[in-house]
Design a protein around this motif. Structure first.
Motif, PDB file in Angstrom:
ATOM      1  N   LEU A  48       0.808  -1.243   0.023  1.00  9.97           N
ATOM      2  CA  LEU A  48      -0.104  -0.015  -0.135  1.00  9.97           C
ATOM      3  C   LEU A  48       0.750   1.384  -0.011  1.00  9.97           C
ATOM      4  N   TYR A  49       0.362   2.433  -0.389  1.00 14.40           N
ATOM      5  CA  TYR A  49       0.975   3.702  -0.453  1.00 14.40           C
ATOM      6  C   TYR A  49       1.006   4.226   1.167  1.00 14.40           C
ATOM      7  N   PRO A  50       1.912   5.001   1.423  1.00 14.90           N
ATOM      8  CA  PRO A  50       2.302   5.310   2.768  1.00 14.90           C
ATOM      9  C   PRO A  50       0.839   5.911   3.607  1.00 14.90           C
ATOM     10  N   GLN A  51       0.389   6.721   2.838  1.00 14.12           N
ATOM     11  CA  GLN A  51      -0.993   7.358   3.586  1.00 14.12           C
ATOM     12  C   GLN A  51      -2.245   6.753   3.352  1.00 14.12           C
ATOM     13  N   SER A  52      -2.249   5.224   2.893  1.00 14.79           N
ATOM     14  CA  SER A  52      -3.554   4.583   2.668  1.00 14.79           C
ATOM     15  C   SER A  52      -4.325   4.329   3.762  1.00 14.79           C
ATOM     16  N   LYS A  53      -5.853   4.482   3.783  1.00 13.90           N
ATOM     17  CA  LYS A  53      -6.686   4.271   4.588  1.00 13.90           C
ATOM     18  C   LYS A  53      -6.648   2.734   4.881  1.00 13.90           C
ATOM     19  N   SER A  54      -6.347   2.146   3.778  1.00  9.58           N
ATOM     20  CA  SER A  54      -6.456   0.479   3.770  1.00  9.58           C
ATOM     21  C   SER A  54      -5.318  -0.006   4.693  1.00  9.58           C
ATOM     22  N   ILE A  55      -4.339   0.849   5.026  1.00 13.03           N
ATOM     23  CA  ILE A  55      -3.314   0.113   5.980  1.00 13.03           C
ATOM     24  C   ILE A  55      -3.779  -0.359   7.194  1.00 13.03           C
ATOM     25  N   PRO A  83      -7.233   0.712  -7.976  1.00 10.30           N
ATOM     26  CA  PRO A  83      -8.046   1.170  -8.941  1.00 10.30           C
ATOM     27  C   PRO A  83      -7.466   1.007 -10.343  1.00 10.30           C
ATOM     28  N   ASP A  84      -8.186   0.713 -11.410  1.00 12.59           N
ATOM     29  CA  ASP A  84      -7.491   0.548 -12.612  1.00 12.59           C
ATOM     30  C   ASP A  84      -6.649   1.504 -13.050  1.00 12.59           C
ATOM     31  N   LEU A  85      -7.044   2.783 -12.960  1.00 14.18           N
ATOM     32  CA  LEU A  85      -6.282   4.052 -13.564  1.00 14.18           C
ATOM     33  C   LEU A  85      -5.276   4.668 -12.509  1.00 14.18           C
TER      34      LEU A  85
HETATM   35  N1  LIG Z   1     -14.764  -3.870  -7.191  1.00 15.41           N
HETATM   36  C1  LIG Z   1     -14.964  -5.211  -7.803  1.00 15.41           C
HETATM   37  O1  LIG Z   1     -15.888  -5.845  -7.417  1.00 15.41           O
HETATM   38  C2  LIG Z   1     -14.459  -5.783  -9.034  1.00 15.41           C
HETATM   39  C3  LIG Z   1     -14.720  -6.676  -9.499  1.00 15.41           C
HETATM   40  C4  LIG Z   1     -13.962  -7.324 -10.579  1.00 15.41           C
HETATM   41  C5  LIG Z   1     -12.739  -6.891 -10.987  1.00 15.41           C
HETATM   42  N2  LIG Z   1     -12.528  -5.590 -10.466  1.00 15.41           N
HETATM   43  C6  LIG Z   1     -10.954  -5.194 -10.656  1.00 15.41           C
HETATM   44  O2  LIG Z   1     -10.177  -5.120  -9.381  1.00 15.41           O
HETATM   45  C7  LIG Z   1      -9.391  -4.162  -9.285  1.00 15.41           C
HETATM   46  C8  LIG Z   1      -9.401  -3.466  -8.033  1.00 15.41           C
HETATM   47  O3  LIG Z   1     -10.486  -2.680  -8.020  1.00 15.41           O
HETATM   48  P1  LIG Z   1     -11.398  -2.579  -6.620  1.00 15.41           P
HETATM   49  O4  LIG Z   1     -12.564  -2.189  -6.993  1.00 15.41           O
HETATM   50  O5  LIG Z   1     -11.176  -3.792  -5.693  1.00 15.41           O
HETATM   51  O6  LIG Z   1     -10.601  -1.421  -6.013  1.00 15.41           O
HETATM   52  P2  LIG Z   1     -11.015  -0.514  -4.707  1.00 15.41           P
HETATM   53  O7  LIG Z   1     -12.110  -1.109  -3.911  1.00 15.41           O
HETATM   54  O8  LIG Z   1     -11.159   0.874  -4.969  1.00 15.41           O
HETATM   55  O9  LIG Z   1      -9.746  -0.627  -3.703  1.00 15.41           O
HETATM   56  C9  LIG Z   1      -8.506   0.049  -4.206  1.00 15.41           C
HETATM   57  C10 LIG Z   1      -7.342  -0.499  -3.353  1.00 15.41           C
HETATM   58  O10 LIG Z   1      -6.035   0.145  -3.708  1.00 15.41           O
HETATM   59  C11 LIG Z   1      -5.496   0.930  -2.916  1.00 15.41           C
HETATM   60  N3  LIG Z   1      -4.752   1.921  -3.728  1.00 15.41           N
HETATM   61  C12 LIG Z   1      -5.141   2.948  -4.143  1.00 15.41           C
HETATM   62  N4  LIG Z   1      -4.065   3.685  -4.742  1.00 15.41           N
HETATM   63  C13 LIG Z   1      -2.754   2.761  -4.367  1.00 15.41           C
HETATM   64  C14 LIG Z   1      -1.421   2.727  -4.806  1.00 15.41           C
HETATM   65  N5  LIG Z   1      -0.824   3.772  -5.192  1.00 15.41           N
HETATM   66  N6  LIG Z   1      -0.659   1.989  -3.999  1.00 15.41           N
HETATM   67  C15 LIG Z   1      -1.375   0.706  -3.455  1.00 15.41           C
HETATM   68  N7  LIG Z   1      -2.614   0.538  -3.161  1.00 15.41           N
HETATM   69  C16 LIG Z   1      -3.422   1.583  -3.665  1.00 15.41           C
HETATM   70  C17 LIG Z   1      -6.788   1.748  -1.989  1.00 15.41           C
HETATM   71  O11 LIG Z   1      -6.168   2.165  -0.889  1.00 15.41           O
HETATM   72  P3  LIG Z   1      -7.164   3.339  -0.108  1.00 15.41           P
HETATM   73  O12 LIG Z   1      -7.916   2.683   0.928  1.00 15.41           O
HETATM   74  O13 LIG Z   1      -6.083   4.321   0.460  1.00 15.41           O
HETATM   75  O14 LIG Z   1      -8.003   4.262  -1.014  1.00 15.41           O
HETATM   76  C18 LIG Z   1      -7.349   0.515  -2.016  1.00 15.41           C
HETATM   77  O15 LIG Z   1      -7.203  -0.146  -0.831  1.00 15.41           O
HETATM   78  C19 LIG Z   1      -9.622  -3.173 -10.623  1.00 15.41           C
HETATM   79  O16 LIG Z   1      -8.624  -3.785 -11.542  1.00 15.41           O
HETATM   80  C20 LIG Z   1     -10.997  -3.536 -10.903  1.00 15.41           C
HETATM   81  O17 LIG Z   1     -11.428  -3.582 -12.091  1.00 15.41           O
HETATM   82  C21 LIG Z   1     -12.998  -5.288  -9.386  1.00 15.41           C
END
Ligand SMILES: NC(=O)c1ccc[n+]([C@@H]2O[C@H](COP(=O)([O-])OP(=O)(O)OC[C@H]3O[C@@H](n4cnc5c(N)ncnc54)[C@H](OP(=O)(O)O)[C@@H]3O)[C@@H](O)[C@H]2O)c1
Ligand SMILES: [Mg+2]
Length: 344
Positions: A48-55, A83-85
């Motif tokens: 995770l990145y240092p300020q992440s709320k997920s830590i 997130p994808d982007l």
């Molecule tokens: N959502 C779904 O059910 C679903 C279904 C199928 C496929 N997918 C795919 O799964 C992937 C993840 O999507 P998601 O919806 O699960 O994401 P998400 O719920 O938005 O979670 C993103 C996670 O990534 C962390 N993050 C953000 N920037 C980061 C960085 N620079 N370094 C490390 N961690 C970082 C976030 O931390 P913070 O808490 O600090 O923001 C959070 O823990 C994508 O490719 C998406 O298309 C998702």
């Protein structure tokens, strides 16, 4: 069935056993894969990145948490659950400088590979394990001894074992308990985007809202409109999920069946089908991806505005009041993955 369905006996967890699995991100998919793989006996570390709320959340579940750079060095397998982007920047800044030959890159959606936002070197494996369901359900089903079906795909097979590794991963998250099918990054990306835009998320929420607004603007009460257009949706969809469209029709009245087959096609008419075709073309020619990339670059102004407008809609206000009448409805804390997970 035109596709082979892979089940538990077709997958072997030993392809992952001696490996360190690095999960980047601990959100919807990240927490589900990390916890399921860990409980399947595998070695999982979180990046995770240092300020992440997920830590704090990931730590609560006992995971070792590293920076993305540390993770890229330590882990044999890197799963991109950010997130994808956000993935292209993570990849370029943190992964590329630390990436060595023989590593395995895993994605839950083909977007960044298919649209070439991430271009991996030839000496790594690149695979997809995409559960066909939200992350919280991937977790909930696993805990209950079941699973969500997954798609797997191989983009690069340096090791010669990429498909075995994808199948092992799918087994580790519970998907081979129900069924896994093989696809390509292109097919997964394009059908996933089309499904979520035209049918599952975009199509559905617009259909519900249009029905609600039609009734309310014609003088019917918002409560009635909510029950008709939103609340009952789940009950009907549950029947379709269990026994197909004909199975659902078995349970509704003759009058409802007649309205279904004669009026439904007038709503989802030729014009809507044309629009669906256009939506699919924009996905295929990359226009949707380009617009979304530009929106993210600009700080997501329209994304935020449109979601805020949605959250302020009358259907949400009346919905909150009506859902409060159902004490058995699980309350989801929408602030983070932790509470959502605990409610599973
Ligand atoms: N959502 C779904 O059910 C679903 C279904 C199928 C496929 N997918 C795919 O799964 C992937 C993840 O999507 P998601 O919806 O699960 O994401 P998400 O719920 O938005 O979670 C993103 C996670 O990534 C962390 N993050 C953000 N920037 C980061 C960085 N620079 N370094 C490390 N961690 C970082 C976030 O931390 P913070 O808490 O600090 O923001 C959070 O823990 C994508 O490719 C998406 O298309 C998702
Ligand atoms: Mg999707």
């Amino acid at each position: 069935m035109t596709k082979t369905v892979f089940l538990d006996q077709d997958a072997d967890l030993s392809f992952l056993k001696d490996k360190t699995i690095g999960v980047i991100g601990f959100g919807s998919q990240g927490h589900a894969h990390a916890l399921n793989l860990k409980e399947s006996g595998l070695n999982v570390v979180i990046g995770l990145y240092p300020q992440s709320k997920s830590i704090e959340v990931a730590r609560k579940y006992g995971f070792e948490i590293l920076t993305n750079d540390e993770l890229a060095k330590k882990a044999d397998i890197l799963f991109f659950a950010a997130p994808d982007l956000a993935i292209p920047e993570i990849y370029l800044t943190h992964i590329v400088p630390n990436l060595s030959a023989g590593k395995i890159l895993v994605f839950a959606h083909g977007f960044v590979i298919h649209y070439k936002l991430v271009v991996p070197p030839p000496d790594v494996d690149v695979i997809l394990v995409a559960p066909k369901g939200p992350g919280h359900i991937v977790r909930r089903e696993y805990v209950q001894g079941r699973g969500v079906p997954s798609l797997i795909a191989v983009f690069q097979d340096k090791s010669g074992k990429a498909k075995d590794i994808a199948l092992a991963w799918a087994k580790g998250i519970g998907s081979t308990r129900v069924g896994v099918i093989e696809t390509t990054f292109r097919e997964e990306t394009e059908t996933d985007l089309f499904g979520e835009q035209a049918v599952l998320c975009g199509g559905l929420t617009s259909l519900i809202t249009a029905g609600f607004e039609t009734l309310v603007s014609s003088g019917y009460s918002p409560e009635m409109a909510y029950f008709e257009c939103l609340h009952e949706m789940k009950l009907i969809v549950d029947l379709i999920y269990e026994s197909g469209i004909s199975g659902m029709r078995f349970s509704i009245s003759e009058t409802a069946k007649w309205g279904d087959v004669t009026v439904g096609p007038k709503i989802i008419d030729g014009h809507v089908r044309e629009s669906m075709k256009k939506v699919l073309e924009d996905i295929q020619n990359g226009q949707f991806a380009q617009q979304w990339i530009e929106e993210v670059k600009a700080g997501k102004p329209n994304y935020k505005k449109l979601l805020e407008e949605g959250a302020a809609h009358q259907i949400e206000k009346v919905g909150a009041e009506i859902r409060a009448l159902f004490p058995w409805l699980k309350k989801r804390n929408l602030q983070g993955v932790q509470a959502a997970y605990e409610s599973c």
